[in-house]
Scaffold this motif. Structure first.
Motif, PDB file in Angstrom:
ATOM      1  N   SER A  80       0.826  -1.206   0.000  1.00  0.00           N
ATOM      2  CA  SER A  80       0.000   0.000   0.000  1.00  0.00           C
ATOM      3  C   SER A  80       0.861   1.257   0.000  1.00  0.00           C
ATOM      4  CB  SER A  80      -0.924  -0.020   1.222  1.00  0.00           C
ATOM      5  OG  SER A  80      -1.596   1.196   1.339  1.00  0.00           O
ATOM      6  N   ASP A  81       1.908   1.262   0.843  1.00  0.00           N
ATOM      7  CA  ASP A  81       2.826   2.405   0.885  1.00  0.00           C
ATOM      8  C   ASP A  81       3.539   2.580  -0.447  1.00  0.00           C
ATOM      9  OD1 ASP A  81       2.115   2.878   3.471  1.00  0.00           O
ATOM     10  OD2 ASP A  81       4.013   2.202   4.357  1.00  0.00           O
ATOM     11  N   ARG A  93       2.398   1.748  -3.416  1.00  0.00           N
ATOM     12  CA  ARG A  93       1.429   2.318  -4.369  1.00  0.00           C
ATOM     13  C   ARG A  93       1.241   3.809  -4.109  1.00  0.00           C
ATOM     14  NH1 ARG A  93      -1.091  -2.598  -3.509  1.00  0.00           N
ATOM     15  NH2 ARG A  93      -2.512  -1.723  -1.967  1.00  0.00           N
ATOM     16  N   LYS A  94       1.169   4.185  -2.833  1.00  0.00           N
ATOM     17  CA  LYS A  94       0.998   5.602  -2.490  1.00  0.00           C
ATOM     18  C   LYS A  94       2.164   6.446  -2.998  1.00  0.00           C
ATOM     19  CE  LYS A  94      -1.676   5.391   1.785  1.00  0.00           C
ATOM     20  NZ  LYS A  94      -1.589   5.613   3.237  1.00  0.00           N
ATOM     21  N   ILE A  95       3.396   5.987  -2.732  1.00  0.00           N
ATOM     22  CA  ILE A  95       4.553   6.788  -3.134  1.00  0.00           C
ATOM     23  C   ILE A  95       4.695   6.802  -4.648  1.00  0.00           C
ATOM     24  CG2 ILE A  95       6.373   5.044  -2.978  1.00  0.00           C
ATOM     25  CD1 ILE A  95       6.653   8.678  -1.781  1.00  0.00           C
ATOM     26  N   GLU A  96       4.386   5.689  -5.315  1.00  0.00           N
ATOM     27  CA  GLU A  96       4.432   5.676  -6.782  1.00  0.00           C
ATOM     28  C   GLU A  96       3.406   6.641  -7.365  1.00  0.00           C
ATOM     29  OE1 GLU A  96       3.929   1.548  -7.741  1.00  0.00           O
ATOM     30  OE2 GLU A  96       6.079   1.112  -7.512  1.00  0.00           O
ATOM     31  N   GLN A  97       2.234   6.661  -6.776  1.00  0.00           N
ATOM     32  CA  GLN A  97       1.193   7.586  -7.226  1.00  0.00           C
ATOM     33  C   GLN A  97       1.613   9.042  -6.969  1.00  0.00           C
ATOM     34  OE1 GLN A  97      -2.564   7.267  -5.149  1.00  0.00           O
ATOM     35  NE2 GLN A  97      -3.682   7.962  -6.951  1.00  0.00           N
ATOM     36  N   LEU A  98       2.201   9.270  -5.821  1.00  0.00           N
ATOM     37  CA  LEU A  98       2.690  10.611  -5.471  1.00  0.00           C
ATOM     38  C   LEU A  98       3.742  11.082  -6.478  1.00  0.00           C
ATOM     39  CD1 LEU A  98       1.913  12.351  -3.010  1.00  0.00           C
ATOM     40  CD2 LEU A  98       3.974  11.516  -1.900  1.00  0.00           C
ATOM     41  N   ILE A  99       4.671  10.206  -6.815  1.00  0.00           N
ATOM     42  CA  ILE A  99       5.713  10.551  -7.781  1.00  0.00           C
ATOM     43  C   ILE A  99       5.102  10.803  -9.150  1.00  0.00           C
ATOM     44  CG2 ILE A  99       7.721   9.647  -9.033  1.00  0.00           C
ATOM     45  CD1 ILE A  99       8.477   8.196  -6.358  1.00  0.00           C
ATOM     46  N   ASP A 100       4.198   9.923  -9.586  1.00  0.00           N
ATOM     47  CA  ASP A 100       3.555  10.112 -10.897  1.00  0.00           C
ATOM     48  C   ASP A 100       2.819  11.448 -10.981  1.00  0.00           C
ATOM     49  OD1 ASP A 100       4.473   7.667 -11.773  1.00  0.00           O
ATOM     50  OD2 ASP A 100       2.575   6.606 -11.413  1.00  0.00           O
ATOM     51  N   GLN A 101       2.131  11.816  -9.928  1.00  0.00           N
ATOM     52  CA  GLN A 101       1.307  13.027  -9.955  1.00  0.00           C
ATOM     53  C   GLN A 101       2.114  14.315  -9.760  1.00  0.00           C
ATOM     54  OE1 GLN A 101      -1.594  12.372  -6.904  1.00  0.00           O
ATOM     55  NE2 GLN A 101      -2.909  11.128  -8.217  1.00  0.00           N
ATOM     56  N   HIS A 102       3.203  14.267  -9.002  1.00  0.00           N
ATOM     57  CA  HIS A 102       3.840  15.512  -8.573  1.00  0.00           C
ATOM     58  C   HIS A 102       5.313  15.663  -8.936  1.00  0.00           C
ATOM     59  CE1 HIS A 102       0.213  16.481  -6.403  1.00  0.00           C
ATOM     60  NE2 HIS A 102       0.241  15.291  -5.836  1.00  0.00           N
ATOM     61  N   HIS A 103       5.909  14.681  -9.582  1.00  0.00           N
ATOM     62  CA  HIS A 103       7.331  14.762  -9.903  1.00  0.00           C
ATOM     63  C   HIS A 103       7.644  15.980 -10.770  1.00  0.00           C
ATOM     64  CE1 HIS A 103      11.164  13.606 -11.872  1.00  0.00           C
ATOM     65  NE2 HIS A 103      11.450  13.226 -10.640  1.00  0.00           N
ATOM     66  N   ASP A 104       6.849  16.226 -11.795  1.00  0.00           N
ATOM     67  CA  ASP A 104       7.108  17.370 -12.677  1.00  0.00           C
ATOM     68  C   ASP A 104       7.002  18.697 -11.928  1.00  0.00           C
ATOM     69  OD1 ASP A 104       7.555  15.665 -14.786  1.00  0.00           O
ATOM     70  OD2 ASP A 104       5.569  15.914 -15.665  1.00  0.00           O
ATOM     71  N   ALA A 105       6.020  18.827 -11.052  1.00  0.00           N
ATOM     72  CA  ALA A 105       5.860  20.066 -10.286  1.00  0.00           C
ATOM     73  C   ALA A 105       7.040  20.288  -9.345  1.00  0.00           C
ATOM     74  CB  ALA A 105       4.553  20.046  -9.498  1.00  0.00           C
ATOM     75  N   VAL A 106       7.522  19.222  -8.728  1.00  0.00           N
ATOM     76  CA  VAL A 106       8.671  19.327  -7.823  1.00  0.00           C
ATOM     77  C   VAL A 106       9.914  19.724  -8.614  1.00  0.00           C
ATOM     78  CG1 VAL A 106      10.241  17.996  -6.337  1.00  0.00           C
ATOM     79  CG2 VAL A 106       7.765  17.778  -6.051  1.00  0.00           C
ATOM     80  N   LEU A 107      10.139  19.089  -9.771  1.00  0.00           N
ATOM     81  CA  LEU A 107      11.295  19.447 -10.597  1.00  0.00           C
ATOM     82  C   LEU A 107      11.221  20.897 -11.068  1.00  0.00           C
ATOM     83  CD1 LEU A 107      12.035  16.372 -12.886  1.00  0.00           C
ATOM     84  CD2 LEU A 107      13.447  17.299 -11.053  1.00  0.00           C
ATOM     85  N   TYR A 108      10.051  21.331 -11.500  1.00  0.00           N
ATOM     86  CA  TYR A 108       9.889  22.715 -11.953  1.00  0.00           C
ATOM     87  C   TYR A 108      10.223  23.694 -10.825  1.00  0.00           C
ATOM     88  CZ  TYR A 108       7.772  26.977 -13.687  1.00  0.00           C
ATOM     89  OH  TYR A 108       7.560  28.275 -14.073  1.00  0.00           O
ATOM     90  N   HIS A 109       9.697  23.394  -9.642  1.00  0.00           N
ATOM     91  CA  HIS A 109       9.946  24.243  -8.470  1.00  0.00           C
ATOM     92  C   HIS A 109      11.445  24.317  -8.165  1.00  0.00           C
ATOM     93  CE1 HIS A 109       9.053  26.118  -4.614  1.00  0.00           C
ATOM     94  NE2 HIS A 109       9.849  25.236  -4.039  1.00  0.00           N
TER      95      HIS A 109
END
Length: 178
Positions: A10-11, A13-29
Motif C-alpha cells: 500500500s505504501d 502504491r501511495k509513493i508511486e502515485q505521489l511521484i507520478d502526480q507531482h514529480h514534474d511540479a517538484v522538478l519545476y519548483h
C-alpha cells in the motif's frame, strides 16, 4: 505480522502515485530556484524519500506539502555548498552565477520593477502566479503565514511607479497574469 506485506504494498502504491502526480511540479519548483541539474535531481530524489518516510503525515493536497519539503531540502544543500565554497576558495576566486544578458526592453523594465519588491514578496508572487499555488497552499510551501494580496498590491504599486512610456501592458488580476 500478516499486515506488514499489505502495508508495504500500500505504501509503495501511495509513493508511486505521489511521484507520478507531482514529480514534474517538484522538478519545476527546484529548477526555478537552482541552475545545477545534479543538485536539482538529488533534491527531487530526497524530497520523495522524505515523503515516503512521512507517508502517515500526507495531507489530502500533497503538492504544497511536497514543494515545502523540496524547498527545505534544496536550501539545506545550498547552505552546505556555500560553506564548502567559503572554505575552499578565497573571496576573489569564488564562483559567481552569470546573469543572462537582457535582450528585450520590456523584460528589462519588468526586471527593474521586480527588483523593487522584497525577496519575500517576489517568492510569494512567483509561487502563486507562475507555479499556480493558491493562497491556502502557500503557507505549506513557505512554512509561514503568507499575505498574497499584500504582495500583489506592492507589485501593482511598483508597476505604477514606472514611467508611463516604460509601463508594460501586462496586468495582474485575480491570480492571473494577462
Amino acid at each position: 505480522m500478516a499486515d506488514a506485506p499489505n502495508t508495504r504494498a500500500s505504501d509503495r502504491r501511495k509513493i508511486e502515485q505521489l511521484i507520478d502526480q507531482h514529480h514534474d511540479a517538484v522538478l519545476y519548483h527546484l529548477r526555478r530556484r537552482c541552475d545545477d541539474p545534479l543538485l536539482v535531481d538529488a533534491a527531487a530524489g530526497q524530497t520523495f524519500i522524505a515523503a515516503w518516510q512521512h507517508l502517515d503525515e500526507l495531507p489530502a493536497n500533497a503538492r504544497p506539502w511536497l514543494l515545502g519539503i523540496a524547498r527545505s531540502v534544496l536550501e539545506h544543500h545550498q547552505r552546505i555548498e556555500r560553506r564548502m565554497q567559503r572554505r575552499r576558495w578565497p573571496p576573489r576566486f569564488r564562483r559567481r552565477t552569470p546573469i543572462a544578458p537582457i535582450t528585450d526592453e520590456l523584460e528589462l523594465r519588468l526586471r527593474r520593477t521586480l527588483q523593487r519588491l522584497s525577496p519575500n514578496d517576489l517568492e510569494i508572487l512567483v509561487l502563486a502566479e507562475v507555479e499556480g499555488l493558491s493562497g491556502d497552499e502557500l503557507p505549506f510551501v513557505l512554512g509561514r503565514k503568507v499575505q498574497l494580496e499584500r504582495a500583489r498590491r506592492r507589485l501593482t504599486r511598483a508597476l505604477q511607479q514606472i514611467e508611463p512610456e516604460e509601463r508594460p501592458t501586462a496586468t495582474l488580476k485575480q491570480g492571473t497574469v494577462r
